[in-house]
Write a protein that holds these residues in place. Structure first.
Motif, PDB file in Angstrom:
ATOM      1  N   PHE A 111      -3.132  -9.021   5.183  1.00  0.00           N
ATOM      2  CA  PHE A 111      -4.784 -10.650   4.969  1.00  0.00           C
ATOM      3  C   PHE A 111      -5.290 -10.178   4.412  1.00  0.00           C
ATOM      4  N   ALA A 112      -5.429  -9.481   3.132  1.00  0.00           N
ATOM      5  CA  ALA A 112      -6.205  -8.923   2.191  1.00  0.00           C
ATOM      6  C   ALA A 112      -5.383 -10.334   0.613  1.00  0.00           C
ATOM      7  N   VAL A 113      -4.403 -10.092   1.252  1.00  0.00           N
ATOM      8  CA  VAL A 113      -4.008 -11.839   0.211  1.00  0.00           C
ATOM      9  C   VAL A 113      -3.948 -13.208   0.801  1.00  0.00           C
ATOM     10  N   ILE A 114      -3.466 -13.365   1.959  1.00  0.00           N
ATOM     11  CA  ILE A 114      -4.179 -14.093   2.315  1.00  0.00           C
ATOM     12  C   ILE A 114      -5.682 -14.875   2.532  1.00  0.00           C
ATOM     13  N   THR A 115      -6.401 -13.441   2.451  1.00  0.00           N
ATOM     14  CA  THR A 115      -8.465 -13.894   2.672  1.00  0.00           C
ATOM     15  C   THR A 115      -8.694 -14.686   1.177  1.00  0.00           C
ATOM     16  N   ALA A 116      -7.892 -13.757  -0.516  1.00  0.00           N
ATOM     17  CA  ALA A 116      -7.868 -14.684  -1.476  1.00  0.00           C
ATOM     18  C   ALA A 116      -6.594 -15.674  -1.807  1.00  0.00           C
ATOM     19  N   ALA A 117      -6.617 -15.956  -1.041  1.00  0.00           N
ATOM     20  CA  ALA A 117      -5.456 -17.120  -1.115  1.00  0.00           C
ATOM     21  C   ALA A 117      -5.742 -18.979  -1.691  1.00  0.00           C
ATOM     22  N   GLN A 118      -5.299 -18.542  -3.341  1.00  0.00           N
ATOM     23  CA  GLN A 118      -5.933 -19.833  -3.925  1.00  0.00           C
ATOM     24  C   GLN A 118      -4.679 -21.396  -3.154  1.00  0.00           C
ATOM     25  N   ASN A 119      -3.049 -20.662  -3.010  1.00  0.00           N
ATOM     26  CA  ASN A 119      -1.953 -21.965  -3.210  1.00  0.00           C
ATOM     27  C   ASN A 119      -1.049 -21.180  -1.394  1.00  0.00           C
ATOM     28  N   LEU A 120      -0.215 -22.038  -1.092  1.00  0.00           N
ATOM     29  CA  LEU A 120       0.935 -21.726  -0.425  1.00  0.00           C
ATOM     30  C   LEU A 120       1.807 -20.665  -0.439  1.00  0.00           C
ATOM     31  N   TRP A 121       1.550 -19.954  -1.956  1.00  0.00           N
ATOM     32  CA  TRP A 121       2.913 -19.347  -1.651  1.00  0.00           C
ATOM     33  C   TRP A 121       1.515 -17.913  -1.681  1.00  0.00           C
ATOM     34  N   MET A 122       0.506 -18.208  -2.228  1.00  0.00           N
ATOM     35  CA  MET A 122      -0.142 -17.508  -1.575  1.00  0.00           C
ATOM     36  C   MET A 122      -0.210 -16.780  -0.367  1.00  0.00           C
ATOM     37  N   LEU A 123       0.101 -17.444   0.162  1.00  0.00           N
ATOM     38  CA  LEU A 123      -0.334 -17.438   1.680  1.00  0.00           C
ATOM     39  C   LEU A 123       0.702 -17.233   2.600  1.00  0.00           C
ATOM     40  N   LEU A 124       1.966 -17.388   1.903  1.00  0.00           N
ATOM     41  CA  LEU A 124       3.150 -17.507   2.289  1.00  0.00           C
ATOM     42  C   LEU A 124       3.520 -15.820   2.528  1.00  0.00           C
ATOM     43  N   GLY A 125       2.641 -15.483   0.692  1.00  0.00           N
ATOM     44  CA  GLY A 125       3.623 -14.148   0.596  1.00  0.00           C
ATOM     45  C   GLY A 125       2.812 -13.135   1.461  1.00  0.00           C
ATOM     46  N   GLY A 126       1.495 -13.479   1.967  1.00  0.00           N
ATOM     47  CA  GLY A 126       0.236 -12.843   2.775  1.00  0.00           C
ATOM     48  C   GLY A 126       1.464 -12.695   4.262  1.00  0.00           C
ATOM     49  N   ARG A 127       1.916 -13.882   4.563  1.00  0.00           N
ATOM     50  CA  ARG A 127       1.820 -13.913   5.958  1.00  0.00           C
ATOM     51  C   ARG A 127       3.680 -13.454   5.855  1.00  0.00           C
ATOM     52  N   LEU A 128       3.958 -12.746   5.029  1.00  0.00           N
ATOM     53  CA  LEU A 128       5.428 -11.894   4.818  1.00  0.00           C
ATOM     54  C   LEU A 128       4.934 -11.187   4.636  1.00  0.00           C
ATOM     55  N   LEU A 129       4.187 -10.487   3.913  1.00  0.00           N
ATOM     56  CA  LEU A 129       3.443  -8.835   4.650  1.00  0.00           C
ATOM     57  C   LEU A 129       3.538  -7.937   5.349  1.00  0.00           C
ATOM     58  N   THR A 130       2.735  -9.053   6.371  1.00  0.00           N
ATOM     59  CA  THR A 130       1.932  -9.184   7.435  1.00  0.00           C
ATOM     60  C   THR A 130       3.658  -8.979   8.725  1.00  0.00           C
ATOM     61  N   GLY A 131       4.135  -9.493   8.571  1.00  0.00           N
ATOM     62  CA  GLY A 131       5.394  -9.700   9.173  1.00  0.00           C
ATOM     63  C   GLY A 131       6.422  -8.436   8.801  1.00  0.00           C
ATOM     64  N   LEU A 132       6.555  -8.074   8.032  1.00  0.00           N
ATOM     65  CA  LEU A 132       7.230  -6.140   7.530  1.00  0.00           C
ATOM     66  C   LEU A 132       5.927  -5.789   8.301  1.00  0.00           C
ATOM     67  N   ALA A 133       5.121  -5.577   8.080  1.00  0.00           N
ATOM     68  CA  ALA A 133       4.093  -4.359   9.344  1.00  0.00           C
ATOM     69  C   ALA A 133       4.720  -4.876  10.563  1.00  0.00           C
ATOM     70  N   CYS A 134       4.823  -5.947  10.771  1.00  0.00           N
ATOM     71  CA  CYS A 134       5.230  -6.098  12.460  1.00  0.00           C
ATOM     72  C   CYS A 134       6.188  -5.672  12.920  1.00  0.00           C
ATOM     73  N   GLY A 135       7.424  -5.689  11.597  1.00  0.00           N
ATOM     74  CA  GLY A 135       8.334  -5.069  12.186  1.00  0.00           C
ATOM     75  C   GLY A 135       8.516  -3.343  12.521  1.00  0.00           C
ATOM     76  N   ILE A 136       7.862  -3.205  11.234  1.00  0.00           N
ATOM     77  CA  ILE A 136       7.869  -1.546  10.951  1.00  0.00           C
ATOM     78  C   ILE A 136       7.811  -1.141  12.371  1.00  0.00           C
ATOM     79  N   ALA A 137       5.770  -1.983  12.760  1.00  0.00           N
ATOM     80  CA  ALA A 137       5.065  -1.145  13.853  1.00  0.00           C
ATOM     81  C   ALA A 137       5.469  -1.679  15.117  1.00  0.00           C
ATOM     82  N   SER A 138       6.487  -2.802  15.983  1.00  0.00           N
ATOM     83  CA  SER A 138       7.135  -3.219  16.444  1.00  0.00           C
ATOM     84  C   SER A 138       8.370  -1.860  16.946  1.00  0.00           C
ATOM     85  N   LEU A 139       8.836  -1.285  15.997  1.00  0.00           N
ATOM     86  CA  LEU A 139       9.847  -0.025  16.078  1.00  0.00           C
ATOM     87  C   LEU A 139       9.539   1.265  16.434  1.00  0.00           C
TER      88      LEU A 139
END
Length: 478
Positions: A111-139
Motif C-alpha cells: 500500500f505504501a508503494v501504491i501511495t507513492a506510485a508515479q507510474n503503472l509499474w509502481m501500481l502493479l508492483g504494489g498490488r502484487l505485494l498486497t496479493g502476496l500478503a493476501c495469500g499468506i494471510a488467507s492460509l
C-alpha cells in the motif's frame, strides 16, 4: 486400559474430564489474527473504487486504460497464489504467529508503494505485494485460529476469518466514496499495522509449540488463551511429528482430507461468485438505481450480514448442513440468473464479443426493467447463499481437517488451488460467455454448484464439536 495407557491416548490438546475451558483471551487472539483477513479483504476491495478514481486523476498521476485496469484488479490473485505457497512453508518452519507478523510487512509495503506510485509499474508492483500478503494471510490466519480455539467455538471463530474478509471489502467500498486512490491506500496500511502491533502480545499456538517439543511454552500459551493449563497432557511425539514426507500421501488421514480440501476450493470458485460480483453494478444500472456504485455497498452489506449469521450458527447447525443448503440456494439463484440472460437475449448477432450493457438493452425498456429486478433478486439471493456456506466453510474446513505434520504443505496446496481458480475464472469468464452465451455460462456455474452439493453429501465429514485430533482419527479410520 491402565491409567498410563489412558494418558498416552489423550489427544494432542484435548480436555480431561469432559469440560471445555472457557478462557476469553482466545477471542482477543483470534481478533488479532483476523486483522490479516481484514487487510486481505481491503486489498481485494481496493480496486473497485480505486480504478475509477485513477481514471479521473490528472497528471502526473498514473493513467489506467482498459487493459491496465484489468491487470490492476487481477494481479492480486497471482500474488496471492505465490503467497499461498510461501505461507505453506512459513507456517511449518517459522510458526503461525511469526508468519502472521511477517505477512503484515508486504501489506504495508504494497500500500505504501501504491501511495507513492508515479507510474503503472509502481501500481502493479504494489498490488502484487498486497496479493502476496493476501495469500499468506488467507492460509495462516485460519490455521492459527483453529489451533487456539476449543471445539465449542472453533466454528464461530473460524467463520470470522471470512467475516473479516467481507468486512474489509465493504470498508474499501465505503471509504472509496470519500477518499481518492492515494488516501485509500494510506487507509489500507492501518489494519496490517494494527495486526503487527497486537500479534506481538499474542502467543504461538500450543499445537505448534508441542510439535517443536516446547512443552513449557505450550502450557504457558494455553494458560494465556484458555485460562488454565491444568489437566492437559502432551502425548509422546514421535516421527509422525517431524515434518512432511511424500510417503505420508498414501495414508488415508492425509490423502482423504487433501482431496476434500482441494475439491472444496475448486467448487467455491467454479460456483460463479466472481462472475456475479463482476456484473453487480451493470445489473443495478438496469434496475434503474440512481447511483450504480450503490451495488457494491449493497453486495458488501449482504455478504457481511449473512457471513455473520453463518458464524453465529456454525457450531450449532454444522458444516455439512450449511454447505448443502448454501449450495442448493446457489443452484437456484444461478439458474434464475441464467434465465434472466436468456430472456433478455436479442436476435442473432454477427459479433462474437459479448457487450453486456448492449446485450441487456435489446428488449423494450419496460420489459427489460421488470426482468432486471429478477436479476437483482437472483444476485442478492446468490450472494446470501454463498456467504452462509460456500464462502466461509471451505476456509474453515481447510484449517480443521489436516493432521499437524502435513498442515503447511496441504493448506498451501488448497490456497494455491483457490487463487489459481479465481484467476482462471476471472480472466476466462468473458471468453466462456462468448462460446456459451451469458445464460449458458451461468447455467454451467449452476451445474458446478450441483456437483459441489453432491460432493458435500458424499465426502465431507461433519467436524463441529470435535477436537482436531478426533477429526484426524476419523480420516485414519480410528
Amino acid at each position: 486400559m491402565t491409567p498410563e495407557d489412558q494418558e498416552e491416548t489423550q489427544p494432542l490438546l484435548g480436555p480431561l474430564g469432559g469440560s471445555a475451558p472457557r478462557g476469553r483471551r482466545v477471542f482477543l487472539a483470534a481478533f488479532a489474527a483476523a486483522l490479516g483477513p481484514l487487510s486481505f479483504g481491503f486489498a481485494l476491495g481496493y480496486s473497485s473504487p480505486a480504478i475509477p478514481s485513477l481514471r479521473r486523476a490528472a497528471p502526473p498521476a498514473p493513467h489506467l486504460d482498459e487493459d491496465a485496469a484489468s491487470w490492476f484488479g487481477a494481479i492480486v490473485t497471482l500474488g496471492a497464489a505465490a503467497g499461498g505457497l510461501l505461507g505453506g512453508w512459513l507456517v511449518d518452519h517459522a510458526g503461525r504467529k511469526l508468519s502472521l507478523l511477517l505477512c503484515s510487512m508486504p501489506f504495508v509495503a504494497g500500500f505504501a508503494v501504491i501511495t507513492a506510485a508515479q507510474n503503472l509499474w509502481m501500481l502493479l508492483g504494489g498490488r502484487l505485494l498486497t496479493g502476496l500478503a493476501c495469500g499468506i494471510a488467507s492460509l495462516v490466519a485460519p490455521v492459527y485460529i483453529s489451533e487456539i480455539a476449543y471445539p465449542e467455538v472453533r466454528g464461530l471463530l473460524g467463520s470470522c476469518v471470512q467475516l473479516m474478509v467481507v468486512t474489509g471489502i465493504l470498508l474499501a467500498y465505503l471509504a472509496g466514496w470519500v477518499l481518492e486512490w492515494r488516501w485509500l491506500a494510506v487507509l489500507g496500511c492501518v489494519p496490517p499495522s494494527f495486526m503487527l502491533l497486537l500479534m506481538c502480545f499474542m502467543p504461538e499456538t500450543p499445537r505448534f509449540l508441542l510439535s517443536q517439543h516446547k512443552r513449557q511454552e505450550a502450557m504457558a500459551a494455553m494458560q494465556f488463551l484458555w485460562g488454565s493449563a491444568q489437566g492437559w497432557e502432551e502425548p509422546p511425539i514421535g516421527a509422525e511429528h517431524q515434518g512432511f514426507h511424500m510417503a505420508q500421501l498414501w495414508r488415508p488421514g492425509v490423502y482423504k482430507p487433501f482431496i476434500i480440501g482441494i475439491s472444496l476450493m475448486a467448487f467455491q470458485q467454479l460456483s460463479g461468485i466472481n462472475a456475479v460480483m463482476f456484473y453487480a453494478e451493470t445489473i443495478f444500472e438496469e434496475a434503474k438505481f440512481k447511483d450504480s456504485s450503490l451495488a457494491s455497498v449493497v453486495v458488501g452489506l449482504i455478504q457481511v450480514l449473512f457471513t455473520a449469521t453463518a458464524a453465529l450458527i456454525m457450531d450449532r447447525a454444522g458444516r455439512r448442513l450449511l454447505l448443502t443448503l448454501s449450495g442448493v440456494v446457489m443452484v437456484f439463484s444461478t439458474s434464475a440468473f441464467g434465465a434472466y440472460f436468456r430472456l433478455t437475449e436479442g436476435g442473432p448477432s454477427n459479433s462474437s464479443h459479448v457487450d453486456l450493457p448492449a446485450h441487456l438493452s435489446m428488449e423494450p425498456t419496460d420489459t427489460n426493467m421488470g426482468l432486471a429486478w429478477l436479476a437483482v433478486g437472483s444476485m442478492c439471493l446468490f450472494i446470501a447463499g454463498f456467504a452462509v456456506g460456500w464462502g466461509p466453510i471451505p476456509w474453515l474446513l481447510m484449517s480443521e481437517i489436516f493432521p499437524l505434520p502435513v498442515k503447511g504443505v496441504a493448506t498451501g496446496a488448497c490456497v494455491l488451488t483457490n487463487w489459481f481458480m479465481a484467476f482462471l475464472v476471472t480472466k476466462e469468464f468473458s471468453s466462456l460467455m462468448e462460446v456459451l452465451r451469458p445464460y449458458g455460462a451461468f447455467w454451467l456455474a449452476s451445474a458446478f454448484s450441483i456437483f459441489g452439493v453432491l460432493f458435500t453429501v458424499a465426502c465431507v465429514p461433519e467436524t463441529k464439536g470435535k477436537t482436531l485430533e478426533q477429526i484426524t482419527a476419523h480420516f485414519e479410520g480410528r
